[in-house]
Enzyme design. Structure first.
Site, PDB file in Angstrom:
ATOM      1  N   TYR A 105       0.815  -1.214   0.000  1.00 41.94           N
ATOM      2  CA  TYR A 105       0.000   0.000   0.000  1.00 41.94           C
ATOM      3  C   TYR A 105       0.852   1.271   0.000  1.00 41.94           C
ATOM      4  O   TYR A 105       0.385   2.330  -0.405  1.00 41.94           O
ATOM      5  CB  TYR A 105      -0.913   0.030   1.226  1.00 41.94           C
ATOM      6  CG  TYR A 105      -2.152  -0.818   1.105  1.00 41.94           C
ATOM      7  CD1 TYR A 105      -2.068  -2.201   1.031  1.00 41.94           C
ATOM      8  CD2 TYR A 105      -3.410  -0.245   1.082  1.00 41.94           C
ATOM      9  CE1 TYR A 105      -3.200  -2.984   0.946  1.00 41.94           C
ATOM     10  CE2 TYR A 105      -4.557  -1.021   0.999  1.00 41.94           C
ATOM     11  CZ  TYR A 105      -4.444  -2.384   0.934  1.00 41.94           C
ATOM     12  OH  TYR A 105      -5.573  -3.154   0.851  1.00 41.94           O
ATOM     13  N   LYS A 150       3.646 -15.515   2.984  1.00 38.43           N
ATOM     14  CA  LYS A 150       3.868 -16.356   1.796  1.00 38.43           C
ATOM     15  C   LYS A 150       5.377 -16.616   1.732  1.00 38.43           C
ATOM     16  O   LYS A 150       6.068 -16.220   0.772  1.00 38.43           O
ATOM     17  CB  LYS A 150       3.323 -15.645   0.545  1.00 38.43           C
ATOM     18  CG  LYS A 150       3.264 -16.497  -0.709  1.00 38.43           C
ATOM     19  CD  LYS A 150       2.213 -17.582  -0.672  1.00 38.43           C
ATOM     20  CE  LYS A 150       2.290 -18.441  -1.930  1.00 38.43           C
ATOM     21  NZ  LYS A 150       1.454 -19.660  -1.842  1.00 38.43           N
ATOM     22  N   ASP A 179      -2.345 -18.782   1.642  1.00 37.40           N
ATOM     23  CA  ASP A 179      -3.355 -19.575   0.920  1.00 37.40           C
ATOM     24  C   ASP A 179      -3.979 -20.609   1.856  1.00 37.40           C
ATOM     25  O   ASP A 179      -5.197 -20.819   1.862  1.00 37.40           O
ATOM     26  CB  ASP A 179      -2.767 -20.215  -0.349  1.00 37.40           C
ATOM     27  CG  ASP A 179      -1.386 -20.818  -0.155  1.00 37.40           C
ATOM     28  OD1 ASP A 179      -0.835 -20.738   0.959  1.00 37.40           O
ATOM     29  OD2 ASP A 179      -0.843 -21.377  -1.140  1.00 37.40           O
ATOM     30  N   ASP A 223      -5.992  -7.292   4.530  1.00 42.41           N
ATOM     31  CA  ASP A 223      -7.168  -6.734   3.852  1.00 42.41           C
ATOM     32  C   ASP A 223      -8.031  -7.859   3.303  1.00 42.41           C
ATOM     33  O   ASP A 223      -9.245  -7.913   3.515  1.00 42.41           O
ATOM     34  CB  ASP A 223      -6.706  -5.810   2.714  1.00 42.41           C
ATOM     35  CG  ASP A 223      -7.875  -5.261   1.934  1.00 42.41           C
ATOM     36  OD1 ASP A 223      -8.832  -4.791   2.573  1.00 42.41           O
ATOM     37  OD2 ASP A 223      -7.838  -5.321   0.684  1.00 42.41           O
ATOM     38  N   ASP A 236     -11.948  -9.529   4.896  1.00 37.65           N
ATOM     39  CA  ASP A 236     -13.232  -9.623   4.180  1.00 37.65           C
ATOM     40  C   ASP A 236     -13.718 -11.067   4.151  1.00 37.65           C
ATOM     41  O   ASP A 236     -14.909 -11.345   4.276  1.00 37.65           O
ATOM     42  CB  ASP A 236     -13.105  -9.102   2.735  1.00 37.65           C
ATOM     43  CG  ASP A 236     -13.483  -7.628   2.618  1.00 37.65           C
ATOM     44  OD1 ASP A 236     -13.235  -6.877   3.585  1.00 37.65           O
ATOM     45  OD2 ASP A 236     -14.023  -7.228   1.570  1.00 37.65           O
TER      46      ASP A 236
HETATM   47  C1  IPM Z   1     -10.156  -1.640   4.027  1.00 38.05           C
HETATM   48  C2  IPM Z   1     -10.473  -1.202   2.627  1.00 38.05           C
HETATM   49  C3  IPM Z   1      -9.386  -0.280   2.106  1.00 38.05           C
HETATM   50  C4  IPM Z   1      -8.076  -1.044   2.146  1.00 38.05           C
HETATM   51  C5  IPM Z   1      -9.670   0.256   0.688  1.00 38.05           C
HETATM   52  C6  IPM Z   1     -10.978   1.007   0.628  1.00 38.05           C
HETATM   53  C7  IPM Z   1      -8.546   1.080   0.160  1.00 38.05           C
HETATM   54  O1  IPM Z   1     -10.656  -2.291   1.800  1.00 38.05           O
HETATM   55  O2  IPM Z   1     -10.006  -0.770   4.914  1.00 38.05           O
HETATM   56  O3  IPM Z   1     -10.092  -2.845   4.260  1.00 38.05           O
HETATM   57  O4  IPM Z   1      -7.759  -1.809   1.222  1.00 38.05           O
HETATM   58  O5  IPM Z   1      -7.326  -0.876   3.125  1.00 38.05           O
HETATM   59 MG    MG Z   2     -10.680  -4.153   2.777  1.00 35.86          MG
END
Ligand code: IPM
Ligand code: MG
Length: 371
Positions: free
Chosen positions: A143, A193, A225, A249, A253
């Site tokens: 990032y 990884k 993975d 990240d 999710d």
């Molecule tokens: C998160 C989001 C952000 C990230 C995006 C919106 C840039 O997905 O906070 O998890 O990838 O950090």
């Molecule tokens: Mg995210």
């Protein structure tokens, strides 16, 4: 004299303003019950910042956040600002705040509210005892690595991103993960990884070194993975999971599926700076701006409300108020209140539930805290 906390508010884009309004009303209710107040500073940041000022986050916005005791953020981004050639993007606000304020640790707790087991696509028996904390490194890795750009080469277009970690960056996040594990089930899973990436091999070495100071905590290394698969097959096996920015990240999710809805999950991004009451930090739901449902009063405010509880705990030192908010969320779910995203797929199970909107859900929680 009652304490007045200074909190910066960043409603942002899409459903952001609605969920932040819900969380603010809950924080006000907690303040009335526990005897403190708030001074809110609202900032126009993200896509809204681009529209207003031509930039996602101005230096004075970062400064206002630095001056505040804590920051509550809704979400940024949306299709209006999605042009891949644009030089200004709403997400730049997140990086300006995370990087600018030194918020290197992103804490994402994953728990399953018992009433929402039916809302998760995973089998109920897999959800028993799930209580995991993802500790994501937030201010380095892909990032932030430079160079990160598209180039024109003899072979046509090419692009480069840089994955870079220093041992100091790894050490501080891994140390925090071990410290947090001590107040939990004393297990750390470090995800990488290492069979491919040099950065991952450094993560392993540094994690092993830090582990020497935490002999009472069990350490496991796991490839990303395999970790992704294990999260779906045996989520209750994880306690603290620590990993680099991009892996964190993605895995968070995935882990959100366990909780039944992305709309449920809170997060805290903290650094080392202490305020008068706790650690300075930024709090936001892990969901995005959901532009498709923005402005309809249907978004789930619970991820933001639970982020507000983390804000009270981590930045303001108000553990009792944080616990009261979390209990009120449980009670509201027990009583059958559901936003749209939380309804079970099977309509037969929906009979005893009350479908509510964003405002009503926040009101129900606030009322329970005021008692
Ligand atoms: C998160 C989001 C952000 C990230 C995006 C919106 C840039 O997905 O906070 O998890 O990838 O950090
Ligand atoms: Mg995210």
């Amino acid at each position: 004299m009652t304490t007045t906390f200074r909190v910066a508010l960043i409603p942002g884009d899409g459903v952001g303003p609605e969920v932040v309004a819900g969380a603010v009303s809950v924080l006000e209710a907690a303040g009335r019950r526990f005897g403190f107040g708030f001074e809110w500073t609202e900032l126009v940041v993200g896509g809204a910042g681009i529209d207003a000022y031509g930039i996602a986050c101005r230096p004075e916005d970062v400064e206002a956040c630095r001056q505040a005791d804590a920051i509550l953020l809704g979400a940024v981004g949306g299709p209006r600002w999605d042009n891949p050639d644009a030089t200004v993007r709403p997400e730049q606000a997140l990086f300006a705040l995370r990087g600018g304020l030194g918020l290197y640790a992103n804490l994402r707790p994953i728990t399953v509210h018992r009433q929402l087991i039916g809302a998760s696509p995973l089998k109920p028996e897999l959800l028993e005892g799930v209580d995991c904390l993802i500790v994501r490194e937030l201010t380095s890795g892909l990032y932030f690595g430079k160079p990160s750009e598209q180039r024109t080469t003899d072979e046509g277009r090419a692009a480069i991103d840089t994955l870079w970690y220093t041992e100091a960056e790894i050490r501080r996040i891994v140390t925090l993960a071990f410290e947090l594990a001590r107040s939990r089930r004393r297990k750390v899973t470090q995800v990488d990884k290492a069979n491919v990436l040099a950065t991952s091999r450094l993560w392993r070495k540094v994690t092993d070194e830090v582990h020497a100071d935490f002999p009472d905590v069990e350490l496991e290394h796991r490839l990303v993975d395999s970790a992704a698969m294990t999260l779906a097959r045996w989520p209750s096996g994880f306690d603290v999971l620590v990993t680099e920015n991009l892996f964190g990240d993605i895995l968070s999710d995935e882990a959100a599926v366990i909780a039944g809805s992305l709309g449920m999950l809170p997060s805290a991004s903290i650094g080392t700076r202490e305020t008068g009451y706790g650690r300075h930090g930024l709090y936001e739901p892990i969901h995005g701006s959901a532009p498709d449902i923005a402005g309809q009063d249907v978004a789930n405010p619970l991820g933001t409300i639970l982020s507000a509880a983390m804000l009270l705990r981590w930045s303001l030192g108000c553990e009792d108020a944080a616990v009261a908010i979390e209990a009120a969320v449980d009670e509201a779910l027990d009583a059958g209140y559901r936003t749209r995203d939380l309804l079970p797929g099977d309509s037969g199970d929906q009979a005893a539930l009350a479908l509510v909107g964003t405002k009503e859900m926040a009101r129900v929680i606030g009322d329970r805290i005021a008692i």
